[in-house]
Design a protein around this motif. Structure first.
Motif, PDB file in Angstrom:
ATOM      1  N   VAL A  39       0.839  -1.142   0.163  1.00 36.47           N
ATOM      2  CA  VAL A  39       0.057  -0.178  -0.203  1.00 36.47           C
ATOM      3  C   VAL A  39       0.867   1.227  -0.049  1.00 36.47           C
ATOM      4  O   VAL A  39       0.666   2.092  -0.791  1.00 36.47           O
ATOM      5  N   VAL A  40       1.942   1.195   0.773  1.00 36.76           N
ATOM      6  CA  VAL A  40       2.644   2.585   0.762  1.00 36.76           C
ATOM      7  C   VAL A  40       3.485   2.445  -0.393  1.00 36.76           C
ATOM      8  O   VAL A  40       3.689   3.753  -0.727  1.00 36.76           O
ATOM      9  N   PHE A  41       4.123   1.564  -0.971  1.00 39.14           N
ATOM     10  CA  PHE A  41       5.004   1.514  -2.113  1.00 39.14           C
ATOM     11  C   PHE A  41       4.071   2.194  -3.327  1.00 39.14           C
ATOM     12  O   PHE A  41       4.230   2.956  -4.097  1.00 39.14           O
ATOM     13  N   VAL A  63      14.168  -6.042  -0.092  1.00 33.53           N
ATOM     14  CA  VAL A  63      12.923  -5.024  -0.602  1.00 33.53           C
ATOM     15  C   VAL A  63      12.466  -4.210   0.145  1.00 33.53           C
ATOM     16  O   VAL A  63      12.277  -2.912  -0.261  1.00 33.53           O
ATOM     17  N   LEU A  64      12.665  -4.494   1.604  1.00 33.00           N
ATOM     18  CA  LEU A  64      11.988  -3.434   2.338  1.00 33.00           C
ATOM     19  C   LEU A  64      12.964  -2.379   2.640  1.00 33.00           C
ATOM     20  O   LEU A  64      12.376  -1.115   2.659  1.00 33.00           O
ATOM     21  N   VAL A  65      14.261  -2.399   2.447  1.00 29.19           N
ATOM     22  CA  VAL A  65      15.134  -1.529   2.417  1.00 29.19           C
ATOM     23  C   VAL A  65      15.102  -0.482   1.094  1.00 29.19           C
ATOM     24  O   VAL A  65      15.040   0.673   1.235  1.00 29.19           O
ATOM     25  N   CYS A  66      14.793  -1.028   0.005  1.00 32.79           N
ATOM     26  CA  CYS A  66      14.700  -0.443  -1.201  1.00 32.79           C
ATOM     27  C   CYS A  66      13.323   0.370  -1.178  1.00 32.79           C
ATOM     28  O   CYS A  66      13.178   1.543  -1.834  1.00 32.79           O
ATOM     29  N   ILE A  67      12.277  -0.060  -0.381  1.00 35.67           N
ATOM     30  CA  ILE A  67      10.829   0.638  -0.376  1.00 35.67           C
ATOM     31  C   ILE A  67      11.175   1.749   0.402  1.00 35.67           C
ATOM     32  O   ILE A  67      10.869   2.914   0.079  1.00 35.67           O
ATOM     33  N   GLN A 108      11.592   7.560   0.855  1.00 38.23           N
ATOM     34  CA  GLN A 108      12.457   8.970   1.154  1.00 38.23           C
ATOM     35  C   GLN A 108      12.343   9.944  -0.009  1.00 38.23           C
ATOM     36  O   GLN A 108      12.234  11.162  -0.044  1.00 38.23           O
ATOM     37  N   LYS A 109      12.411   9.305  -1.473  1.00 38.98           N
ATOM     38  CA  LYS A 109      12.130  10.377  -2.578  1.00 38.98           C
ATOM     39  C   LYS A 109      10.860  10.588  -2.934  1.00 38.98           C
ATOM     40  O   LYS A 109      10.353  11.724  -3.479  1.00 38.98           O
TER      41      LYS A 109
END
Length: 535
Positions: free
Chosen positions: A472-474, A510-514, A519-520
């Protein structure tokens, strides 16, 4: 090299000396095994094999095992097994018990090494020439795996008579595998290598790899080239397989997250009990199947169709109850809402654990969701395929509801600007309750689907709640298209990372990439438009 006995039997079959006798009196053909000398016995074996009758295989196997006997009283032939002081007789044609006989009342049908070769050839021709396509396919598969060079004449005969294209291809592949283990000329073996290279799967690669060690002359580079070609093809198919696995995982994430996208987007509620709505849907499926198993077993294939609306109603009703009794008092206080829904999730888990027990519950697959099929070198299970179709169907129906109904219009209005929607006469508390119920109901029908691929237990929902929030957040809070793209993107990314990093580390990556992505783009891939959401 093929033995003379094998070649003789195959030649007799190919020349039509042994005519198929489907529908003939196979009992008299079986009894002929007990008449005459070894030459007559060899002829009788070929005649029996040419009938194509399934009972012929049982009879020939008993003959090969030394268990075939003649009853001296009437010349009838039976399978006999030592039992006490006598022998128990079995009719190999019907499988029926033929009574007992003393050792003095029966005579063994004796075979020598030459006849054993004839029997093996006859049994091979029997299965390859069977009227049952499944039996022919199984026989061709066995020969392909064994690469028995003695079966080449039988394979030539079977290929010439086969009418099913799929079986013909398999017979051709089996012949190529057998040729590589034979003493045939190098040109024949190179042609066989080309056949296996065209097959291009893991089995063909294994056969060519085994043959490569002993290959000489022009055969060696032909095999090495075929191996290189197959390896490249398999890598391509492995990529396609990973994409399919990712789509399959993405459909599961979509089902688990799509309800959360509605509640989180409309009300800004961090609902930690969303996974328990999924669990309630799964347990509803279990209850429906138990009732059907015990009372209406003929309806089992319809169990999921019956469970879907019930799961939606059960989870939706629980969702409305939670919203009206707890959440409506906590709007604008996200931390307290998170803690309250987390407590509700624990209560629901314990309630289910108390009533149903802590152990996993069995939820069966209907016949139309069982098994798998191959698409090229791509393996697809029916349950995963139908879940992908189902998830896209749920998404399409939900989009129609939100875009084409008055309720959907009111929901979107509340999402974009709650104060303005309220001032226009929209009953925002009712919209909140119904929207929360809709999101919870969708989670319930997600539980119906997930029950087909995961363990149904009180902890079922906990496996998907974090992934659902990530999706949902992504994708973008409250945006269904973002949820769709986010679910499939994360699913495919996970499956491509797992072979290198493992399942756990892949999720962490994957979590770190999200986190870095957020942040962007704090609003995700597809941010909602509106004065309220942009303020």
């Amino acid at each position: 090299m093929p033995t003379l006995a094998t070649l003789a039997t195959a030649l007799m079959l190919m020349l039509g000396v042994l005519k198929p006798a489907y529908g003939a009196d196979i009992r008299s053909t079986v009894n002929a095994l007990g008449q005459g000398d070894y030459v007559a016995l060899q002829t009788a074996i070929g005649t029996l094999a040419a009938t194509g009758d399934p009972a012929a295989a049982t009879t020939l196997q008993a003959l090969s095992d030394g268990d075939l006997y003649i009853r001296t009283a009437d010349g009838a032939v039976f399978k006999a097994v030592k039992s006490g002081d006598g022998y128990a007789l079995t009719d190999t044609v019907t499988g029926a018990d033929a009574g007992m006989a003393a050792s003095s009342e029966i005579t063994k049908v004796k075979v020598n090494n030459k006849l054993r070769g004839v029997i093996r050839a006859a049994m091979g021709s029997l299965t390859l020439m069977s009227p049952d396509p499944k039996q022919r396919f199984a026989a061709a598969t066995d020969i392909f795996k064994s690469g028995d060079a003695e079966k080449i004449p039988l394979l030539d005969q079977a290929i010439a008579k086969e009418t099913d294209p799929a079986i013909t291809r398999l017979l051709t592949d089996a012949r190529a595998a057998a040729v590589l283990k034979s003493d045939l000329p190098e040109a024949d073996k190179i042609a066989a290598v080309n056949v296996l290279a065209a097959r291009g799967d893991q089995d063909a690669l294994a056969i060519l790899t085994n043959a490569s060690g002993a290959a000489q002359g022009a055969l060696k580079p032909a095999i090495d080239g075929a191996i290189s070609t197959i390896e490249g093809t398999l890598k391509l198919w492995q990529g396609v397989q990973n994409i399919w696995y990712g789509v399959s995982l993405g459909s599961v994430l979509l089902l688990a997250a799509i309800g959360l996208a509605i509640t989180f987007g409309v009300m800004g509620i961090i609902n930690m009990a969303h996974g328990e709505m999924v669990m309630l849907g799964a347990y509803t499926t279990f209850v429906v199947q138990e009732i059907i198993r015990n009372n209406y077993p003929g309806l089992f294939d319809w169990s999921l169709a019956i469970a879907l609306p019930l799961a939606f109603l059960v989870s939706g009703a629980v969702g409305v109850l939670i919203e009206r009794s707890v959440i409506r008092f906590l709007y604008g206080r996200p931390l307290e809402t998170l803690l309250a829904t987390w407590g509700i999730s624990l209560i629901l888990q314990q309630a289910v654990r108390t009533y149903f027990g802590p152990n996993n519950r069995e939820v069966g697959n209907p016949s139309w969701m069982s098994g798998s099929f191959d698409l090229g070198n791509l393996a697809i299970t029916y349950n995963r395929m139908w879940i992908v179709v189902f998830s896209l169907g749920v998404f399409a129906v939900l989009m129609l509801v939100l875009k084409r109904t008055p309720f959907g219009l009111q929901t979107r209005a509340v999402t974009q600007n709650r104060p303005m929607a309220s001032s226009m006469g929209i009953r925002t508390p009712l919209v909140d309750a119904l929207t929360f119920g809709l999101g919870s109901g969708i989670a319930g029908i997600a539980g119906v689907a997930l029950s087909q691929i995961d363990n149904v237990s009180p902890n079922l929902g906990q496996s998907y709640i974090i992934d659902s929030f990530m999706v949902v957040v992504f994708g973008g809070v409250g945006n269904l298209w973002g949820t769709l793209v986010g679910a499939f993107t994360l699913g495919i990314a996970n499956k491509f990372l797992e072979p290198y990093a493992g399942a756990v580390l892949a999720k962490i990556v994957v979590l770190v990439c999200i986190i870095l992505f957020i942040q962007k783009r704090p609003r995700g891939l597809f941010a909602l438009k509106g004065r309220s959401v942009e303020s």
